[in-house]
Structures are given as structure tokens and as C-alpha cells.
Design an enzyme around this catalytic site. Structure first.
Site, short mmCIF file in Angstrom:
data_model
loop_
_atom_site.label_atom_id
_atom_site.label_comp_id
_atom_site.label_asym_id
_atom_site.label_seq_id
_atom_site.Cartn_x
_atom_site.Cartn_y
_atom_site.Cartn_z
N THR A 44 41.18 9.71 -48.91
CA THR A 44 40.40 9.98 -47.81
C THR A 44 40.05 8.73 -47.53
O THR A 44 40.01 7.48 -48.14
CB THR A 44 39.00 10.63 -48.14
OG1 THR A 44 38.12 10.64 -46.97
CG2 THR A 44 38.26 9.85 -49.46
N GLU A 72 35.68 14.89 -50.40
CA GLU A 72 35.04 14.85 -51.60
C GLU A 72 34.67 16.04 -52.37
O GLU A 72 34.30 16.28 -53.69
CB GLU A 72 34.06 13.67 -51.73
CG GLU A 72 34.49 12.15 -51.71
CD GLU A 72 34.66 12.03 -50.28
OE1 GLU A 72 34.97 10.66 -50.11
OE2 GLU A 72 34.76 12.81 -49.52
N LYS A 95 20.66 3.23 -33.38
CA LYS A 95 19.36 2.75 -33.65
C LYS A 95 19.22 1.67 -32.49
O LYS A 95 19.63 0.71 -32.24
CB LYS A 95 19.00 1.97 -35.08
CG LYS A 95 19.42 2.66 -36.33
CD LYS A 95 18.14 3.51 -36.45
CE LYS A 95 18.34 4.52 -37.77
NZ LYS A 95 18.32 3.39 -38.91
N TRP A 99 15.70 6.41 -33.28
CA TRP A 99 16.96 7.01 -33.76
C TRP A 99 17.73 7.90 -32.72
O TRP A 99 16.83 8.80 -31.97
CB TRP A 99 16.71 7.62 -35.13
CG TRP A 99 17.92 8.30 -35.74
CD1 TRP A 99 18.79 7.73 -36.44
CD2 TRP A 99 18.07 9.69 -35.79
NE1 TRP A 99 19.77 8.65 -37.13
CE2 TRP A 99 19.15 9.97 -36.41
CE3 TRP A 99 17.82 10.90 -34.97
CZ2 TRP A 99 19.89 11.28 -36.67
CZ3 TRP A 99 18.27 12.04 -34.87
CH2 TRP A 99 19.43 12.25 -36.11
#
Length: 531
Positions: A170, A317, A427, A432
Site C-alpha cells: 500500500t 490494512e 485547516k 476545519w
């Protein structure tokens, strides 16, 4: 053991077909061919613990390798053929591949890398043409000829179910690709649970024994989301398309009676926009999307074509499935247009998945669909680390939970909504901004075919959003129109005015990764190089 997944299909549906190009055969022949491949590998000196790499398009050969390689105790390395040559070489050397099954299309890559692969002893050619291509590599022969020369009898051994069965790599934002790995036990548990998830729940009958399956996620990418194992266990008809080409995919859907596929949003968008799709009834198709958040524009386009779509969530994963769209009976009774927002959400964690969303202090966030935190998970099929990189594995599993790096919220009904990747959160002035939300809102404009939003440095606000927009073919659009389009979402309270990107660039295309996701890392690098 993975070999147990082969027992049911030849009992319940021995006549159902595996289709790839001009080749068709039933499940009896699939089992025979897997035994033949096992004999070829064993005769080549491959044994328990050895790593066998595959470099191929989605094919019947890849499916056979999914079983034969781990069933003799070896490890199957799914090589990501869309990486750079140097990255491919790194993964093959790092995995210590001993034998490579290589499609003729990738011979030039392997020939270039051969001197950098000290552990590779030999190669097997995978040819789609009548004659195998010439090569300077030391090969054992061509795949079909080798299979034809050996026996259909093979006594597959029993061994520790915790033995590693598969590995692949990955890519991240920095450094070399990282190797994840999965055992027989993990793959079987994931397969059993995924079969239940895709078939047993009311309103989520994505893949049942009477369906016809065609992958549109590469088989080197997280086991094609694990679905080939499920499809083989159920004995469904399987159609392998080779190299992805949108018009060909639609023709296979139409001609082979495909009912279920899965793919990342960029592939689905190309499919819907291709010529063959314009005059083809797509109402039979059930599509599972994941790997990246689907935009509302794509979702509405699927609804208009009659496609039943679902959203899943997972990562390399995690083998990969963690959550899936789940509608209540009342939600399922809504008209298709009324289900769009519900089906776009990341879904409910599937059985055996322990999932939590925690804030920066380590506390679980309230179930209000507003507060956000990092998704952390535990399940029986998650990779236990990164191959030969224990320090990175320890970081992945810090505190006994696998850290996904995804930012999400959860509502009162336990429905997960991925808001962004931690590294993609913008940000600005201490506030946010979700790049995914901005992409979804921009995509609602009918002239937008594709969009990507990233944060770029700003001396005053730290970061500001920048949008790249690909217009629908034959239509024109400009940044002023799109900013005005976004104002309606300021007015209704979905976003703040300062979230509107000051820079909106109209482009011909947007970079994607080796598995078809929008490549925001590359976008940021290109923007930085441009100053």
C-alpha cells in the site's frame, strides 16, 4: 484454510461458468486447473513460505492463483502493476519474490527490473495471444502449456491456519510502499462474513448464488475487495474483463448478464459516461463503491440510470471490508431519489467489526453526526503489521486499535460517515473544512463531471481550499458560476462562506492513483511546483 472455500461450488453449481475473453469453463474445471497450477508450482520448486508474484490483468489465471499459491503453503504477492517501475521493483525485492507469473504486457517492466530482483529464480508467461511474446527472461514456459502438461491430481496439505497466504503493498504520502499480509484464517473469516453481509440482510442482496459477478476493482487491490473468494465459495458465474476499458465493461455487463460489480468512483464515472452506456439499460446492475467518497453528482447519475448502488468502507490494512450501506425497512421504502443521501453514507460496521471514533484526547465522540474524530477498528481479519517494518506496524496498532487515519462522525443509529482523510483535512483560520463535502457540493452542478479539492498554503489563513474541476464534455463552466453555485449551500447552512474556494481551476483531467482514486498527493506536489 483457503482450500475449504472451494468445496461448495462444485457441489451446488458445478455447471456455472468462469468467463475470461474467449475462455469459458465450469467449476469442475476450475478445481482441476487449480490442481494443475499447484503441480506446476511444486515442480518449479515452490514450497511452504516461498513468495509467488502475479502481474496480470483481472483474469481467470489470477483467480486460479488466488487459490493454488496459498493452498500449497506459499505466499501470493499481488503486484500493483500501476505503480512506477522503481516502486514495482522495490515491492518485488522487498517481498523476496521467488517466482513471477507475468502477463506479456508487463514483460518490458520485468526485463528492466530483472537485475534488481536477486531472489527471483524463474518466470511463467501469461499470454492472451495465440503465441507467447518473445522475452529475454528465464521462463519455465507459457501458463496454459504448462498446465496442460501436468496432472489434475494434487493432495493439498493441511498446515497452520495462521500461515501467511497473501501480501501486497500500500502506498502512502511519503516513503516506499508498505507491505501488508493476511493469513488463511483471516481471509476465510473475511470471506464468510462478507458473504453474510452481501446476501443475508434484507435490502442488501448484492451477491447471491444466482447473481453474475464482474470485478471492476483490480485483483491486485486488496484481493479485489475479497469478492472473488466470496463468489467462488457461492459458485456464482464470474466474468473477468482483463484490462479495464469502459465500453468493453458495459458490453460484458450486457452480453454476460452481469448483475453485481464493484469499483472506485472514478471508474464508475468513466463507465457511465462511455458510449456503450448511453443506449444500454443499466437497471439490472448492483454496484458497490468504495475506496473514495462518491460525489453526489455520480450518485444521482447512477440513480437516474436505475443502478442500485451501495457504499462500503475499508482500506488495504483491513482486508478490506469494515462497513456497508444498510437501510431500515422504512428507508428502503423511499423512492430512489430519496435514498441518495442514505446510500452515500459510509454505512454501518459489519458483523465482528469493533469500530470507534475518538477525538484527540482518546475519548469516543458523541453519536450526533456532528462531532468528528479518527476511526479506529479491531476485527479478526486486520493486518497485524507491515512486512519487515515493525516500528510502522507498532504505530498502526498504537493502543491496541488499528488507526485508519480517517476522520468520521457517527449518528444516533450507529451509521458511520467518513468526513475526510486526516492528511486531507483543510485547516483555515483555525477552522476545519472537509474536502469531501466541498467536492460533493460542487459535483451537484450539472456541468461538473469530476472534481478534487485540496488545501494549499495561505500566509494569512494557514490553508485555503483549491478546487480542480473537469467539466462535462461539450459544456462550459467557469469559477464564478461555481462560486455562485456554492452560495446556495452557504444560505442553507451546509457550509460557511469562508469555505468557498477562492481558487477554482477548470482542467481537462484530474490525477488518479494506481487504483483509480483521486491522487491528492500528486495534485499538491504539482501545485507546489507551480508556485
Amino acid at each position: 484454510m483457503i482450500k475449504s472455500l472451494l468445496l461448495s461450488a462444485k457441489r451446488y453449481a458445478p455447471e456455472r461458468e468462469i468467463v475470461c475473453g474467449n475462455r469459458r469453463y465450469d467449476y469442475r474445471e476450475l478445481n482441476a486447473r487449480i490442481a494443475r497450477l499447484a503441480n506446476v508450482l511444486t515442480e518449479a520448486g515452490i514450497g511452504a513460505g516461498d513468495t509467488v508474484a502475479v502481474m496480470d490483468w483481472d483474469s481467470h489465471r489470477y483467480l486460479e492463483a488466488y487459490f493454488a499459491v496459498p493452498m500449497i503453503g506459499a505466499v501470493l504477492h499481488h503486484v500493483n502493476v500501476r505503480l512506477s517501475v522503481d516502486q514495482i521493483g522495490y515491492t518485488m525485492a522487498h517481498a523476496e519474490d521467488r517466482l513471477v507469473l507475468v502477463n506479456d504486457d508487463f514483460l518490458p517492466i520485468v526485463e528492466e527490473l530483472a537485475d534488481r530482483l536477486p531472489t527471483v529464480e524463474s518466470y511463467i508467461q501469461l499470454s492472451d495471444a495465440a503465441e507467447a511474446a518473445n522475452t529475454s527472461l528465464k521462463t519455465l514456459g507459457e501458463y496454459e502449456a504448462l498446465l496442460a502438461s501436468t496432472s489434475t491430481d494434487y493432495l493439498f496439505p493441511d498446515f497452520d491456519e495462521n500461515s501467511v497466504a497473501t501480501t501486497f503493498y500500500t502506498t502512502g504520502t511519503t516513503g516506499n510502499p508498505k507491505g501488508v499480509y493476511f493469513s488463511h484464517r483471516q481471509l476465510v473469516l473475511h470471506t464468510l462474513n462478507m458473504a453474510t453481509t452481501l446476501a443475508a440482510y434484507e435490502g442488501v442482496s448484492l451477491l447471491r448464488s444466482e447473481d453474475v459477478y464482474m470485478p471492476m476493482t483490480p485483483m491486485f487491490h486488496v484481493h479485489a475487495w475479497g469478492v472473488p473468494y466470496v463468489a467462488t465459495m457461492l459458485g456464482v458465474k464470474q466474468v473477468y474483463p482483463g484490462r479495464y476499458e469502459p465500453n468493453r465493461l458495459v458490453r460484458l455487463y450486457r452480453d454476460e448478464g452481469v448483475t453485481f460489480s464493484h469499483g472506485v468512483p472514478t471508474v464508475l464515472q468513466m463507465l457511465l459516461n462511455c458510449d456503450e452506456a448511453k443506449d444500454t439499460d443499466l437497471g439490472r446492475w448492483k454496484l458497490l463503491t468504495g475506496g473514495a467518497a462518491p460525489t453526489e453528482g455520480l450518485v444521482r447519475q447512477m440513480v437516474e440510470r436505475g443502478i442500485r448502488f451501495y457504499t462500503g468502507y475499508g482500506m488495504s490494512e483491513t482486508c478490506p471490508l469494515l462497513s456497508l450501506t444498510h437501510l431500515t425497512p422504512e428507508q428502503a421504502a423511499l423512492p430512489p431519489a430519496g435514498q441518495v443521501a442514505l446510500r452515500m453514507r459510509t454505512g454501518v460496521p459489519i458483523s465482528l467489526v469493533d469500530l470507534r471514533v475518538v477525538d484527540e484526547t482518546g475519548c469516543e465522540v458523541p453519536l450526533d453526526d456532528s462531532c468528528v474524530g479518527e476511526v479506529q477498528v479491531r476485527a479478526p481479519w486486520l493486518t497485524q503489521g507491515y512486512f519487515r517494518e515493525p516500528e510502522k506496524g507498532a504505530e498502526l496498532w498504537q493502543g491496541g486499535w488499528l488507526h485508519t487515519g480517517d476522520v468520521a462522525s457517527v449518528d444516533a443509529h450507529g451509521v458511520l460517515q467518513i468526513r475526510d482523510r486526516i492528511k486531507d483535512v483543510i485547516k483555515t483560520g483555525g477552522e476545519w473544512i472537509s474536502s469531501l463535502l466541498l467536492e460533493s457540493l460542487i459535483s451537484r452542478h450539472p456541468a461538473v463531471a469530476n472534481v478534487a479539492v485540496v488545501g494549499v498554503p495561505d500566509p494569512r489563513w494557514d490553508e485555503r481550499p483549491l478546487a480542480l474541476v473537469v467539466p462535462v464534455e461539450g459544456q462550459e463552466i467557469d469559477s464564478g458560476t461555481l462560486k455562485q453555485h456554492l452560495m446556495q449551500y452557504v444560505d442553507n447552512g451546509e457550509i460557511n462562506k469562508w469555505a468557498i474556494p477562492q481558487q477554482i481551476r477548470i482542467v481537462d483531467s484530474i490525477p488518479v492513483t494506481s487504483v483509480g482514486k483521486v491522487n491528492k498527493k500528486q495534485i499538491r506536489e504539482q501545485l507546489a511546483a507551480q508556485g
